[in-house]
Design an enzyme around this catalytic site. Structure first.
Site, short mmCIF file in Angstrom:
data_model
loop_
_atom_site.label_atom_id
_atom_site.label_comp_id
_atom_site.label_asym_id
_atom_site.label_seq_id
_atom_site.Cartn_x
_atom_site.Cartn_y
_atom_site.Cartn_z
N ASP A 1 0.84 -1.13 -0.15
CA ASP A 1 0.00 -0.03 -0.03
C ASP A 1 0.87 1.30 0.14
OD1 ASP A 1 -1.63 2.24 0.41
OD2 ASP A 1 -2.25 1.29 2.21
N HIS B 1 1.24 7.13 -13.63
CA HIS B 1 0.40 7.77 -14.62
C HIS B 1 -1.13 8.03 -14.13
CE1 HIS B 1 -1.42 3.98 -17.01
NE2 HIS B 1 -1.39 3.99 -15.70
#
Length: 129
Positions: A17, A37
Site C-alpha cells: 500500500d 500515471h
C-alpha cells in the site's frame, strides 16, 4: 498484477500500500509498474517519499511507465493520456515532465530504458539526490 510476476532469483514480489510507509527497508530495488500515471504530481511525490524513507545508499527506485516524447507523441500514447486525464485527473508524462517530477520529489534519474517504441514504455531508474 502481482500474480503475473515472473519468479526471479533474489527478487521477492509482494503487494504494498504505497500510501503507507514502505515496510521493507534497504531493498536493492523498489519497482512500480503503471502506478504514477494514475496520479497527479503531488500524489506521486507522496508515494515516492514513502519509498525514499525506506531506501539505503545502494537502493534504487524503478518506475515502469510510459514516457511521452516532448514533441510529436504517437497517437496511441496521447489517447491513453486523455483517458487517465479524464478518468483520474492524472497524466502520461513527457520526458521533461518526468525529470521535473523526480526533481520535485528529491530524486535524480540515473538511467532510462525504453522497451517499446510505439508507446514508449520505459523503466526509469532513480536515486535520492
Amino acid at each position: 498484477t502481482i500474480q503475473q510476476a515472473i519468479p526471479t532469483d533474489g527478487v521477492e514480489v509482494m503487494p504494498y500500500d504505497f500510501w503507507t510507509p514502505q515496510p521493507i527497508k534497504g531493498a536493492r530495488a523498489y519497482y512500480m509498474r503503471n502506478i504514477m500515471h494514475d496520479y497527479p504530481d503531488e500524489k506521486c511525490i507522496a508515494i515516492l517519499h514513502n519509498i525514499m524513507a525506506a531506501m539505503d545508499k545502494d537502493s534504487v527506485i524503478l518506475i515502469d511507465d510510459m514516457i511521452l516524447p516532448n514533441e510529436k507523441a504517437p497517437w496511441r500514447a496521447t489517447q491513453l493520456d486523455l483517458l487517465v486525464m479524464s478518468a483520474l485527473a492524472a497524466m502520461e508524462r513527457s520526458e521533461k515532465q518526468w525529470y521535473s517530477l523526480m526533481e520535485a520529489a528529491g530524486l535524480k534519474i540515473v538511467k532510462i530504458w525504453t522497451y517499446t517504441e510505439e508507446l514508449r514504455d520505459s523503466i526509469i531508474m532513480a536515486i535520492p539526490k
